[in-house]
Enzyme design. Structure first.
Site, PDB file in Angstrom:
ATOM      1  N   HIS A   1      49.056 -44.220 119.975  1.00 58.45           N
ATOM      2  CA  HIS A   1      49.098 -43.565 121.281  1.00 58.45           C
ATOM      3  C   HIS A   1      48.033 -44.054 122.257  1.00 58.45           C
ATOM      4  CE1 HIS A   1      52.023 -41.075 119.314  1.00 58.45           C
ATOM      5  NE2 HIS A   1      52.161 -40.283 120.346  1.00 58.45           N
TER       6      HIS A   1
ATOM      7  N   ASN B   1      48.013 -39.358 116.640  1.00 63.08           N
ATOM      8  CA  ASN B   1      47.958 -40.236 117.818  1.00 63.08           C
ATOM      9  C   ASN B   1      48.049 -41.708 117.438  1.00 63.08           C
ATOM     10  OD1 ASN B   1      47.640 -38.085 119.658  1.00 63.08           O
ATOM     11  ND2 ASN B   1      45.524 -37.896 118.987  1.00 63.08           N
TER      12      ASN B   1
ATOM     13  N   LYS C   1      50.974 -27.353 120.957  1.00 63.05           N
ATOM     14  CA  LYS C   1      50.339 -27.930 122.150  1.00 63.05           C
ATOM     15  C   LYS C   1      51.288 -27.722 123.325  1.00 63.05           C
ATOM     16  CE  LYS C   1      47.415 -31.663 120.403  1.00 63.05           C
ATOM     17  NZ  LYS C   1      47.226 -33.124 120.362  1.00 63.05           N
TER      18      LYS C   1
ATOM     19  N   GLU D   1      58.482 -41.855 116.801  1.00 63.81           N
ATOM     20  CA  GLU D   1      57.593 -40.800 116.296  1.00 63.81           C
ATOM     21  C   GLU D   1      57.939 -40.451 114.842  1.00 63.81           C
ATOM     22  OE1 GLU D   1      55.041 -39.796 118.051  1.00 63.81           O
ATOM     23  OE2 GLU D   1      55.560 -40.076 120.171  1.00 63.81           O
TER      24      GLU D   1
ATOM     25  N   ARG E   1      44.199 -33.918 112.779  1.00 62.04           N
ATOM     26  CA  ARG E   1      45.357 -33.895 113.691  1.00 62.04           C
ATOM     27  C   ARG E   1      45.381 -35.123 114.597  1.00 62.04           C
ATOM     28  NH1 ARG E   1      48.204 -28.806 116.882  1.00 62.04           N
ATOM     29  NH2 ARG E   1      49.779 -30.081 117.908  1.00 62.04           N
TER      30      ARG E   1
ATOM     31  N   HIS F   1      49.564 -45.006 125.550  1.00 59.59           N
ATOM     32  CA  HIS F   1      49.253 -44.332 126.823  1.00 59.59           C
ATOM     33  C   HIS F   1      48.843 -45.350 127.884  1.00 59.59           C
ATOM     34  CE1 HIS F   1      48.470 -40.263 124.667  1.00 59.59           C
ATOM     35  NE2 HIS F   1      49.715 -40.378 125.070  1.00 59.59           N
TER      36      HIS F   1
ATOM     37  N   ARG G   1      49.144 -12.659 130.110  1.00 58.46           N
ATOM     38  CA  ARG G   1      48.111 -13.027 129.117  1.00 58.46           C
ATOM     39  C   ARG G   1      48.698 -13.444 127.771  1.00 58.46           C
ATOM     40  NH1 ARG G   1      45.233  -8.890 131.732  1.00 58.46           N
ATOM     41  NH2 ARG G   1      43.770  -9.852 133.148  1.00 58.46           N
TER      42      ARG G   1
ATOM     43  N   HIS H   1      58.029 -42.950 126.627  1.00 53.53           N
ATOM     44  CA  HIS H   1      56.840 -42.670 125.807  1.00 53.53           C
ATOM     45  C   HIS H   1      56.987 -43.281 124.394  1.00 53.53           C
ATOM     46  CE1 HIS H   1      53.504 -40.456 124.063  1.00 53.53           C
ATOM     47  NE2 HIS H   1      54.320 -39.961 123.145  1.00 53.53           N
TER      48      HIS H   1
ATOM     49  N   LYS I   1      54.187 -32.982 110.040  1.00 49.87           N
ATOM     50  CA  LYS I   1      53.366 -32.461 111.139  1.00 49.87           C
ATOM     51  C   LYS I   1      52.859 -31.054 110.816  1.00 49.87           C
ATOM     52  CE  LYS I   1      52.693 -31.926 116.014  1.00 49.87           C
ATOM     53  NZ  LYS I   1      53.060 -32.242 117.376  1.00 49.87           N
TER      54      LYS I   1
ATOM     55  N   GLU J   1      42.840 -29.776 116.458  1.00 49.54           N
ATOM     56  CA  GLU J   1      42.496 -31.200 116.512  1.00 49.54           C
ATOM     57  C   GLU J   1      40.991 -31.459 116.479  1.00 49.54           C
ATOM     58  OE1 GLU J   1      45.212 -33.631 118.857  1.00 49.54           O
ATOM     59  OE2 GLU J   1      43.569 -35.012 119.267  1.00 49.54           O
TER      60      GLU J   1
HETATM   61  P1  NAD Z   1      62.405 -34.890 128.241  1.00 53.25           P
HETATM   62  O1  NAD Z   1      62.160 -33.482 127.907  1.00 53.25           O
HETATM   63  O2  NAD Z   1      62.161 -35.334 129.635  1.00 53.25           O
HETATM   64  O3  NAD Z   1      63.887 -35.281 127.808  1.00 53.25           O
HETATM   65  C1  NAD Z   1      64.346 -36.576 128.077  1.00 53.25           C
HETATM   66  C2  NAD Z   1      65.667 -36.532 128.868  1.00 53.25           C
HETATM   67  O4  NAD Z   1      66.706 -36.174 127.967  1.00 53.25           O
HETATM   68  C3  NAD Z   1      65.685 -35.512 129.987  1.00 53.25           C
HETATM   69  O5  NAD Z   1      66.364 -36.075 131.079  1.00 53.25           O
HETATM   70  C4  NAD Z   1      66.516 -34.357 129.400  1.00 53.25           C
HETATM   71  O6  NAD Z   1      67.213 -33.666 130.416  1.00 53.25           O
HETATM   72  C5  NAD Z   1      67.462 -35.096 128.514  1.00 53.25           C
HETATM   73  N1  NAD Z   1      67.964 -34.368 127.363  1.00 53.25           N
HETATM   74  C6  NAD Z   1      67.296 -33.504 126.581  1.00 53.25           C
HETATM   75  N2  NAD Z   1      68.053 -33.135 125.538  1.00 53.25           N
HETATM   76  C7  NAD Z   1      69.233 -33.760 125.688  1.00 53.25           C
HETATM   77  C8  NAD Z   1      70.421 -33.794 124.920  1.00 53.25           C
HETATM   78  N3  NAD Z   1      70.529 -33.136 123.768  1.00 53.25           N
HETATM   79  N4  NAD Z   1      71.454 -34.544 125.375  1.00 53.25           N
HETATM   80  C9  NAD Z   1      71.330 -35.268 126.522  1.00 53.25           C
HETATM   81  N5  NAD Z   1      70.232 -35.291 127.272  1.00 53.25           N
HETATM   82  C10 NAD Z   1      69.194 -34.543 126.844  1.00 53.25           C
HETATM   83  O7  NAD Z   1      61.529 -35.869 127.315  1.00 53.25           O
HETATM   84  P2  NAD Z   1      61.095 -35.863 125.781  1.00 53.25           P
HETATM   85  O8  NAD Z   1      61.038 -37.281 125.402  1.00 53.25           O
HETATM   86  O9  NAD Z   1      61.884 -34.922 124.966  1.00 53.25           O
HETATM   87  O10 NAD Z   1      59.617 -35.270 125.858  1.00 53.25           O
HETATM   88  C11 NAD Z   1      58.593 -35.944 126.551  1.00 53.25           C
HETATM   89  C12 NAD Z   1      57.529 -34.939 126.891  1.00 53.25           C
HETATM   90  O11 NAD Z   1      57.010 -34.383 125.696  1.00 53.25           O
HETATM   91  C13 NAD Z   1      56.345 -35.535 127.641  1.00 53.25           C
HETATM   92  O12 NAD Z   1      56.025 -34.721 128.731  1.00 53.25           O
HETATM   93  C14 NAD Z   1      55.224 -35.513 126.609  1.00 53.25           C
HETATM   94  O13 NAD Z   1      53.954 -35.361 127.207  1.00 53.25           O
HETATM   95  C15 NAD Z   1      55.598 -34.311 125.787  1.00 53.25           C
HETATM   96  N6  NAD Z   1      55.050 -34.318 124.422  1.00 53.25           N
HETATM   97  C16 NAD Z   1      54.408 -33.201 124.006  1.00 53.25           C
HETATM   98  C17 NAD Z   1      53.907 -33.132 122.715  1.00 53.25           C
HETATM   99  C18 NAD Z   1      53.257 -31.874 122.233  1.00 53.25           C
HETATM  100  O14 NAD Z   1      52.726 -31.868 121.110  1.00 53.25           O
HETATM  101  N7  NAD Z   1      53.318 -30.801 122.985  1.00 53.25           N
HETATM  102  C19 NAD Z   1      54.056 -34.220 121.835  1.00 53.25           C
HETATM  103  C20 NAD Z   1      54.729 -35.347 122.303  1.00 53.25           C
HETATM  104  C21 NAD Z   1      55.225 -35.390 123.604  1.00 53.25           C
HETATM  105  N1  GLY Z   2      51.645 -34.997 119.460  1.00 56.07           N
HETATM  106  C1  GLY Z   2      50.343 -34.880 118.887  1.00 56.07           C
HETATM  107  C2  GLY Z   2      49.984 -33.513 118.439  1.00 56.07           C
HETATM  108  O1  GLY Z   2      50.783 -32.600 118.489  1.00 56.07           O
HETATM  109  O2  GLY Z   2      48.895 -33.302 118.033  1.00 56.07           O
END
Ligand code: NAD
Ligand code: GLY
Length: 371
Positions: free
Chosen positions: A249, A246, A144, A186, A242, A253, A122, A267, A228, A238
């Site tokens: 986005h 986007n 998030k 970003e 917030r 998307h 939980r 992305h 942020k 949001e």
């Molecule tokens: P990811 O986590 O897949 O990382 C990208 C690649 O880089 C992976 O292959 C990873 O293994 C590699 N990697 C990570 N750190 C590394 C490093 N220091 N050196 C070498 N390789 C490295 O992708 P991302 O772009 O970090 O994140 C994308 C995800 O984030 C999506 O799922 C998206 O939906 C999510 N996201 C969430 C929020 C939120 O607010 N929670 C906001 C934006 C995006």
């Molecule tokens: N990436 C958008 C948010 O965190 O609200």
């Protein structure tokens, strides 16, 4: 040097630390948040190879036993199957209510581990140790969390704030250039939303940031986190402001969905193009000066990001299919597509009244330019 930013959320407030060598200091920095001499580390196999040892040593140096759980790298790990495996692995280790989960990796790990932490027993505490630029400036901040389902991305999740965020600038040195640039989109977003001075600073420092200048990277990450953090503190769930995060986005998307969420388009690359389209639409609707839209496109192109349809496969050059994706976006409310538009650089706002014909015209013109 370490920069400290507070996310002010009452008794759930936490700090974001941005600086060099933070993974090596993680034991000391995390210890005050621990109630037991062990910490569960969730990471992916690629990050494990590069950065897990440094974290383990830092924890052991403070008498903390690391308990790593490694998932495959990539978006595919953000699903029910991997979530279940992760939960089972943690329960097999007899994780407790007072235990702490450390999410070491990019946004995939932060979202997956954060969601696991929010539902396990939980809700347990977690710490974000973001290793991609995207995760450092966006996904690790704001709470998030979530996974994807066959219906779409991030459709199952929760708001669960971390206890601490450690953004180690040095971790970015192993990141492939393309991943770094995708995260940079970003960073630019924060300047475009409400900080024209930051955008101007980025105009002067983009190449230093890209080429590995640590002070410039630290500044860019810290400024982004502060931007942020301020928005999240005012609108955690949001209900309004917030949604400005986007910017780009809704278009992004749609581009990602059409490309199929693979390596073809990342992305941040889709967001860069999406921000150009958001500014173009703002110009088309008489809201933003043309000059600002041109500055945005010039900056993103100079940074090495896509700004026109020529960067995308021809099979997705279809306004109606892209509009169809926008209609399915999470941000659709009462049948209207919510857009973040701008009255100029640093003057983003939410707009819900965009006519489908205006969208079709915008996309058709952008596609014609690429032909
Ligand atoms: P990811 O986590 O897949 O990382 C990208 C690649 O880089 C992976 O292959 C990873 O293994 C590699 N990697 C990570 N750190 C590394 C490093 N220091 N050196 C070498 N390789 C490295 O992708 P991302 O772009 O970090 O994140 C994308 C995800 O984030 C999506 O799922 C998206 O939906 C999510 N996201 C969430 C929020 C939120 O607010 N929670 C906001 C934006 C995006
Ligand atoms: N990436 C958008 C948010 O965190 O609200």
């Amino acid at each position: 040097m370490i920069e400290r930013i507070e996310v002010a959320l009452g008794d759930r407030s936490y700090e974001i630390l941005v600086g060099e060598g933070l993974l090596g200091q993680a034991g000391r920095l995390i210890k005050p948040h621990l109630k037991e001499p062990r910490a569960f580390v969730v990471t992916d196999d690629r990050v494990a190879e590069l950065h897990l040892l440094a974290l383990q040593r830092a924890l052991e140096g403070e008498g903390i036993a690391p308990r790593p759980v490694i998932v495959p790298a990539g978006e595919g790990s953000k699903d029910f199957e991997h979530l279940q495996r992760l939960l089972d692995a943690l329960l097999d280790e007899r994780i407790e209510r007072g235990s702490l989960l450390l999410a070491l990796g990019g946004g995939v790990i932060g979202d997956l581990a954060g969601f696991a932490a929010s539902i396990l027993l939980r809700g347990i505490g977690f710490v974000q140790l973001p290793t991609t630029l995207l995760a450092q400036v966006d996904s690790a901040v704001g709470g998030k969390t979530g996974i994807n389902t066959r219906h779409g991305k991030n459709l199952v999740g929760s708001f669960h704030q971390p206890r601490l965020v450690l953004a180690d600038i040095d971790a970015l040195s192993t990141l492939p250039r393309r991943e770094f640039l995708a995260g940079y989109a970003e960073v630019v977003k924060y300047g475009l939303i409400n900080d024209p001075e930051f955008f101007a600073w980025l105009d002067d420092h983009a190449s230093a940031i890209r080429d590995g200048d640590r002070a410039a990277r630290r500044r860019a990450v810290a400024k982004s986190c502060a931007a942020k953090a301020a928005i999240v503190a005012r609108d955690e769930k949001e209900s309004g402001e917030r949604a400005l995060l986007n910017l780009g986005h809704t278009f992004g998307h749609a581009l990602e969905a059409e490309c199929g969420y693979g390596d073809e388009i990342l992305h941040g690359e889709a967001v860069a193009m999406g921000m150009c389209l958001a500014f173009d639409l703002s110009v088309q609707l008489g809201l933003s000066p043309l000059e600002d839209a041109e500055r945005v496109r010039r900056h993103l192109a100079m940074a090495g990001l896509p700004t026109g349809f020529e960067a995308f496969p021809q099979r997705i050059w279809d306004p109606d299919r892209l509009i169809q994706h926008m209609r399915q976006d999470k941000k659709v409310s009462g049948g209207r597509i919510g857009f973040v538009l701008a009255r100029g650089i640093g003057r983003a706002f939410l707009h819900r009244e965009v006519e489908i014909d205006e969208l079709r015209k915008l996309l058709a013109e952008a596609i014609a330019e690429a032909q």
